[in-house]
Every structure is written in structure tokens, then in C-alpha cells.
Write a protein that holds these residues in place. Structure first.
Motif, PDB file in Angstrom:
ATOM      1  N   ASP A  88     129.115  -1.811 -45.970  1.00 44.60           N
ATOM      2  CA  ASP A  88     129.781  -2.886 -45.240  1.00 44.60           C
ATOM      3  C   ASP A  88     129.940  -2.607 -43.750  1.00 44.60           C
ATOM      4  O   ASP A  88     130.145  -3.534 -42.968  1.00 44.60           O
ATOM      5  N   GLU A  89     129.884  -1.353 -43.339  1.00 39.45           N
ATOM      6  CA  GLU A  89     130.026  -1.041 -41.917  1.00 39.45           C
ATOM      7  C   GLU A  89     128.728  -1.265 -41.150  1.00 39.45           C
ATOM      8  O   GLU A  89     128.736  -1.314 -39.930  1.00 39.45           O
ATOM      9  N   ILE A  90     127.626  -1.417 -41.859  1.00 34.83           N
ATOM     10  CA  ILE A  90     126.358  -1.800 -41.231  1.00 34.83           C
ATOM     11  C   ILE A  90     126.333  -3.323 -41.252  1.00 34.83           C
ATOM     12  O   ILE A  90     126.185  -3.939 -42.303  1.00 34.83           O
ATOM     13  N   VAL A  91     126.521  -3.927 -40.073  1.00 38.11           N
ATOM     14  CA  VAL A  91     126.670  -5.386 -40.019  1.00 38.11           C
ATOM     15  C   VAL A  91     125.366  -6.108 -39.689  1.00 38.11           C
ATOM     16  O   VAL A  91     125.249  -7.308 -39.922  1.00 38.11           O
ATOM     17  N   GLU A  92     124.397  -5.381 -39.136  1.00 36.59           N
ATOM     18  CA  GLU A  92     123.082  -5.954 -38.862  1.00 36.59           C
ATOM     19  C   GLU A  92     122.020  -4.899 -39.101  1.00 36.59           C
ATOM     20  O   GLU A  92     122.250  -3.711 -38.855  1.00 36.59           O
ATOM     21  N   CYS A  93     120.866  -5.336 -39.556  1.00 37.04           N
ATOM     22  CA  CYS A  93     119.715  -4.460 -39.726  1.00 37.04           C
ATOM     23  C   CYS A  93     118.479  -5.255 -39.356  1.00 37.04           C
ATOM     24  O   CYS A  93     118.240  -6.331 -39.914  1.00 37.04           O
ATOM     25  N   HIS A  94     117.715  -4.728 -38.401  1.00 37.10           N
ATOM     26  CA  HIS A  94     116.515  -5.421 -37.938  1.00 37.10           C
ATOM     27  C   HIS A  94     115.307  -4.493 -38.045  1.00 37.10           C
ATOM     28  O   HIS A  94     115.378  -3.331 -37.628  1.00 37.10           O
ATOM     29  N   TYR A  95     114.220  -5.009 -38.598  1.00 40.73           N
ATOM     30  CA  TYR A  95     112.948  -4.302 -38.634  1.00 40.73           C
ATOM     31  C   TYR A  95     112.311  -4.523 -37.267  1.00 40.73           C
ATOM     32  O   TYR A  95     112.188  -5.670 -36.815  1.00 40.73           O
ATOM     33  N   ILE A  96     111.926  -3.457 -36.586  1.00 44.39           N
ATOM     34  CA  ILE A  96     111.492  -3.566 -35.193  1.00 44.39           C
ATOM     35  C   ILE A  96     110.134  -2.903 -34.962  1.00 44.39           C
ATOM     36  O   ILE A  96     109.637  -2.172 -35.816  1.00 44.39           O
ATOM     37  N   THR A  97     109.575  -3.154 -33.802  1.00 41.87           N
ATOM     38  CA  THR A  97     108.350  -2.481 -33.387  1.00 41.87           C
ATOM     39  C   THR A  97     108.722  -1.300 -32.509  1.00 41.87           C
ATOM     40  O   THR A  97     109.844  -1.192 -32.034  1.00 41.87           O
ATOM     41  N   GLY A  98     107.754  -0.428 -32.278  1.00 43.82           N
ATOM     42  CA  GLY A  98     107.986   0.692 -31.374  1.00 43.82           C
ATOM     43  C   GLY A  98     108.130   2.006 -32.104  1.00 43.82           C
ATOM     44  O   GLY A  98     107.687   2.187 -33.239  1.00 43.82           O
ATOM     45  N   GLU A  99     108.824   2.924 -31.462  1.00 44.66           N
ATOM     46  CA  GLU A  99     108.972   4.291 -31.965  1.00 44.66           C
ATOM     47  C   GLU A  99     109.773   4.356 -33.271  1.00 44.66           C
ATOM     48  O   GLU A  99     109.563   5.234 -34.097  1.00 44.66           O
ATOM     49  N   TYR A 100     110.689   3.433 -33.457  1.00 45.05           N
ATOM     50  CA  TYR A 100     111.534   3.412 -34.649  1.00 45.05           C
ATOM     51  C   TYR A 100     111.167   2.221 -35.523  1.00 45.05           C
ATOM     52  O   TYR A 100     110.552   1.262 -35.061  1.00 45.05           O
ATOM     53  N   ASP A 101     111.576   2.288 -36.778  1.00 42.62           N
ATOM     54  CA  ASP A 101     111.275   1.221 -37.733  1.00 42.62           C
ATOM     55  C   ASP A 101     112.383   0.172 -37.814  1.00 42.62           C
ATOM     56  O   ASP A 101     112.113  -1.007 -38.002  1.00 42.62           O
ATOM     57  N   TYR A 102     113.630   0.621 -37.703  1.00 44.01           N
ATOM     58  CA  TYR A 102     114.779  -0.269 -37.843  1.00 44.01           C
ATOM     59  C   TYR A 102     115.803   0.034 -36.759  1.00 44.01           C
ATOM     60  O   TYR A 102     115.863   1.146 -36.243  1.00 44.01           O
ATOM     61  N   ILE A 103     116.605  -0.989 -36.465  1.00 41.60           N
ATOM     62  CA  ILE A 103     117.793  -0.769 -35.649  1.00 41.60           C
ATOM     63  C   ILE A 103     118.974  -1.365 -36.405  1.00 41.60           C
ATOM     64  O   ILE A 103     118.895  -2.491 -36.922  1.00 41.60           O
ATOM     65  N   LEU A 104     120.035  -0.580 -36.512  1.00 43.55           N
ATOM     66  CA  LEU A 104     121.227  -0.988 -37.225  1.00 43.55           C
ATOM     67  C   LEU A 104     122.363  -1.187 -36.242  1.00 43.55           C
ATOM     68  O   LEU A 104     122.536  -0.378 -35.329  1.00 43.55           O
ATOM     69  N   LYS A 105     123.134  -2.232 -36.432  1.00 44.56           N
ATOM     70  CA  LYS A 105     124.374  -2.398 -35.687  1.00 44.56           C
ATOM     71  C   LYS A 105     125.486  -2.035 -36.650  1.00 44.56           C
ATOM     72  O   LYS A 105     125.560  -2.580 -37.759  1.00 44.56           O
ATOM     73  N   VAL A 106     126.335  -1.098 -36.227  1.00 45.66           N
ATOM     74  CA  VAL A 106     127.432  -0.666 -37.082  1.00 45.66           C
ATOM     75  C   VAL A 106     128.756  -0.900 -36.376  1.00 45.66           C
ATOM     76  O   VAL A 106     128.848  -0.816 -35.157  1.00 45.66           O
ATOM     77  N   VAL A 107     129.768  -1.236 -37.163  1.00 45.27           N
ATOM     78  CA  VAL A 107     131.123  -1.432 -36.655  1.00 45.27           C
ATOM     79  C   VAL A 107     132.034  -0.578 -37.524  1.00 45.27           C
ATOM     80  O   VAL A 107     132.068  -0.736 -38.744  1.00 45.27           O
ATOM     81  N   THR A 108     132.762   0.306 -36.872  1.00 52.12           N
ATOM     82  CA  THR A 108     133.602   1.244 -37.603  1.00 52.12           C
ATOM     83  C   THR A 108     134.870   1.542 -36.814  1.00 52.12           C
ATOM     84  O   THR A 108     135.037   1.048 -35.702  1.00 52.12           O
TER      85      THR A 108
END
Length: 154
Positions: A88-108
Motif C-alpha cells: 500500500d505504500e507504493i502508490v504508483e508504478c510505471h514501466y519505463i524506458t532507459g537504464e531502469y525498468d520501473y519507477i515507483l512512487k512511494v509515500v511513507t
């Protein structure tokens, strides 16, 4: 979608609980026409849902961070996505291009809970690299953007 629909969406974006009468008065349209257009926008999937914005500071969750995640191999993708959905603390998850596969937005709530969350992400099978950025302050926080039309100068 036309300029009238965009004006309705703009009203709802500013205040999603605005009733059809108030919207009609603001954009010079009858209440019944506003209701009809809103129903069409909902049925067409333009309006996906109505929601509430939570001031995270007021509920003691004032740490926002972005975690970039790289997976070892695509075979870990399904498990990674499921693990993200279950936190539940991961509020967004996006599959992205570039060096990384995903970016997560977390709120804690604290640096301790952020550390725990980061360890949770790092322990997901297949995660081989993360990079964390902590938000110091937020200058703009829009939920979504609206398309623009040449006639829309307001």
C-alpha cells in the motif's frame, strides 16, 4: 470531445463534487445538458473515476520518494508487478524506458519506514538495482492534464 466537454472536465478537475447545476452556470449550459455530457464522458471512459486527494502530511505520511528499479530478467516481471500491487505504500508504478525498468512512487511516514520499504523492494525476486530519490518539496501536483483546443483560452 469538444470545447464544452473540456470545460466540464476542467470544472470537475478543479472540484470533482461540483454538481451539474453549478457547472452549467459556470459554462453557460443547461443542467440536463451537463448531466448528459458527463454520462457520455463516463461511458466513453474519459472520466475513469472520481477520487479524493489526501494531504499525506495530515496523516503522518510526509515522506515521498521515487525508486527506480532494474530487473535482472523479464521472467521476473510478473512477480515484481504482483509484489508492487500488494504494498500500500507504493502508490504508483510505471514501466519505463532507459537504464531502469520501473519507477515507483512511494509515500511513507519516516526514514525508518522508507528504509523498510526499500528493503522490501530490493528483496523482490529479480530486482538487481535500485536508485532512490527523496522528494524535498512539491512545487506542482496535478492528477492529470487536459487536452487543449485553440478555442480554449480560459
Amino acid at each position: 470531445m469538444d470545447i464544452v466537454d473540456l470545460k466540464i472536465l476542467k470544472c470537475l478537475k478543479e472540484y470533482s463534487r461540483m454538481n451539474a447545476t453549478a457547472i452549467g452556470e459556470k459554462i453557460n449550459l443547461s443542467t440536463s445538458a451537463v448531466i448528459e455530457r458527463i454520462k457520455k464522458l463516463e461511458n466513453d471512459g474519459v472520466i475513469a473515476q472520481y477520487t479524493v486527494l489526501i494531504n499525506h502530511e495530515k496523516i503522518d505520511k510526509d515522506i515521498i520518494a521515487y525508486i527506480s528499479v532494474s530487473l535482472e530478467h523479464p521472467k521476473y516481471d510478473t512477480n515484481f508487478r504482483e509484489s508492487v500491487r500488494n504494498n500500500d505504500e507504493i502508490v504508483e508504478c510505471h514501466y519505463i524506458t532507459g537504464e531502469y525498468d520501473y519507477i515507483l512512487k512511494v509515500v511513507t511516514s519516516s526514514s525508518n519506514t522508507l528504509e523498510t520499504l526499500l528493503n522490501y523492494v530490493k528483496c523482490i525476486q529479480g530486482v538487481n538495482l535500485t536508485k532512490t530519490l527523496v522528494v524535498m518539496s512539491t512545487i506542482k501536483n496535478e492528477i492529470s492534464s487536459l487536452p487543449t483546443m485553440a478555442e480554449d483560452n480560459k
